[in-house]
Design an enzyme around this catalytic site. Structure first.
Site, PDB file in Angstrom:
ATOM      1  N   ALA A  66       0.867  -1.178   0.000  1.00  0.00           N
ATOM      2  CA  ALA A  66       0.000   0.000   0.000  1.00  0.00           C
ATOM      3  C   ALA A  66       0.904   1.227   0.000  1.00  0.00           C
ATOM      4  O   ALA A  66       2.044   1.161   0.467  1.00  0.00           O
ATOM      5  CB  ALA A  66      -0.871  -0.013   1.243  1.00  0.00           C
ATOM      6  N   GLY A 112       0.443  -4.945   0.973  1.00  0.00           N
ATOM      7  CA  GLY A 112      -0.761  -4.961   0.130  1.00  0.00           C
ATOM      8  C   GLY A 112      -0.536  -5.647  -1.213  1.00  0.00           C
ATOM      9  O   GLY A 112      -1.482  -6.136  -1.832  1.00  0.00           O
ATOM     10  N   GLU A 115      -0.897  -9.242  -0.447  1.00  0.00           N
ATOM     11  CA  GLU A 115      -2.332  -9.434  -0.153  1.00  0.00           C
ATOM     12  C   GLU A 115      -3.150  -9.439  -1.453  1.00  0.00           C
ATOM     13  O   GLU A 115      -4.107 -10.205  -1.595  1.00  0.00           O
ATOM     14  CB  GLU A 115      -2.819  -8.337   0.798  1.00  0.00           C
ATOM     15  CG  GLU A 115      -2.228  -8.501   2.195  1.00  0.00           C
ATOM     16  CD  GLU A 115      -2.562  -7.336   3.116  1.00  0.00           C
ATOM     17  OE1 GLU A 115      -2.195  -6.190   2.775  1.00  0.00           O
ATOM     18  OE2 GLU A 115      -3.185  -7.568   4.157  1.00  0.00           O
ATOM     19  N   GLU A 135       4.323  -5.330   7.359  1.00  0.00           N
ATOM     20  CA  GLU A 135       3.572  -4.263   8.041  1.00  0.00           C
ATOM     21  C   GLU A 135       4.021  -3.995   9.473  1.00  0.00           C
ATOM     22  O   GLU A 135       4.075  -2.839   9.900  1.00  0.00           O
ATOM     23  CB  GLU A 135       2.066  -4.592   8.033  1.00  0.00           C
ATOM     24  CG  GLU A 135       1.382  -4.338   6.697  1.00  0.00           C
ATOM     25  CD  GLU A 135       1.449  -5.512   5.742  1.00  0.00           C
ATOM     26  OE1 GLU A 135       2.258  -6.442   5.972  1.00  0.00           O
ATOM     27  OE2 GLU A 135       0.702  -5.511   4.755  1.00  0.00           O
TER      28      GLU A 135
END
Ligand code: COA
Length: 260
Positions: A66, A112, A115, A135
């Site tokens: 992200a 992300g 993911e 993270e």
């Protein structure tokens, strides 16, 4: 549709979505997430599209996570909304698509990015790929389904270790974990994805979509996957694809599935 951060190509029944922010290692900012959601929705609604390949542009990254610059000063509520909205419009959405999605992981798939790859129906990777959920090294936890999908794919113990250590693993390690299905050279990555896609496309699209639903049911709380399978199995008997598949077998010819 016009996009700023992704490229969408269609070639007969095969579609490819390429995340195209190579200077930022294809990090997922808000606009990219929204564009990906729109592109997947559009391809799902296109009856001619039978398989979607998702990859990243450039030689370094699938998606490096992200976009950290966008959420660095978020509040508790904003953080929660970021994860909720992203899961709804993109990550859960991809997983429940009836069109198969293959992630072709061509470099870093972090946070992300991993993911996103895990939300796809299965994954292949080039031998320069590196995967992880870093993270906790930023003081946050995976928010786009990583704590749920990683243990589903690799088991609880390995997932705990990867998440707690924030480690990156190689493509070969990821394959040995069951996180990806095949490792190949960077040059052969998309050809391999296309080869797998063409094998999928020989089969009944209706049966494949019901199979995706049944497999996913295994991982949904409060849903009896065996019951979903029974219903899907029964539904197949009312489809033109089933008539064509069985007739073609008995006539000793290759089926030509109408997808209905
Ligand atoms: N969010 C925002 N920008 C990112 C990013 C991310 N997740 N990952 C990389 N970028 C940007 C960098 O800030 C840099 O931008 P700049 O050139 O404007 O400074 C550019 O992409 C290139 O990255 P850089 O760090 O210089 O490349 P590298 O080869 O030295 O390192 C990584 C590659 C993947 C190891 C490193 O970029 C990284 O650790 N990224 C963050 C990974 C992460 O924690 N993801 C989870 C987020 S929840």
């Amino acid at each position: 549709m016009k996009f700023n951060n992704i490229l969408v190509q269609k070639n007969d029944s095969l579609a490819q979505i390429t995340i195209n922010r190579p200077k930022k290692l294809n990090a997922l900012n808000k606009e990219t997430i929204s564009e990906l959601s729109d592109a997947f929705r559009d391809l799902e609604e296109d009856f001619n599209i039978k398989v979607i390949i998702l990859t990243g542009s450039g030689e370094k990254a699938f998606v490096a996570g992200a976009d950290i610059s966008e959420f660095a000063d978020f509040s508790v509520d904003e953080g929660g909304s970021l994860a909720k909205k992203g899961q709804e419009i993109l990550f859960d959405f991809i997983e429940s698509l009836t069109t198969p999605v293959i992630a072709a992981v061509n470099g870093f798939a972090l946070g992300g990015g991993l993911e996103l790859a895990m939300a796809c129906h299965f994954r292949i990777a080039s031998d320069n790929a590196k995967m992880g959920l870093p993270e906790v090294s930023l003081g946050v936890i995976p928010g786009y389904g990583g704590t749920q999908r990683l243990p589903q794919l690799v088991g609880k113990g390995k997932a705990m270790e990867l998440i707690m250590t924030a480690s990156m693993i190689s493509a070969e390690e990821a394959k040995s974990y069951g996180l990806i299905n095949h490792v190949t050279t960077p040059e052969e990555l998309l050809p391999l994805a296309e080869k797998l896609a063409s094998k999928i496309m020989r089969n009944s699209p209706v049966a494949i979509s019901l199979a995706i639903k049944a497999v996913n049911a295994n991982f949904k709380d409060g849903v009896n996957g065996f019951e979903t399978e029974i219903q899907g199995f029964g539904a197949c008997f009312g489809t033109e694809d089933f008539k064509e598949g069985t007739t073609a077998f008995l006539e000793k010819r290759k089926p030509n599935f109408p997808g209905k």
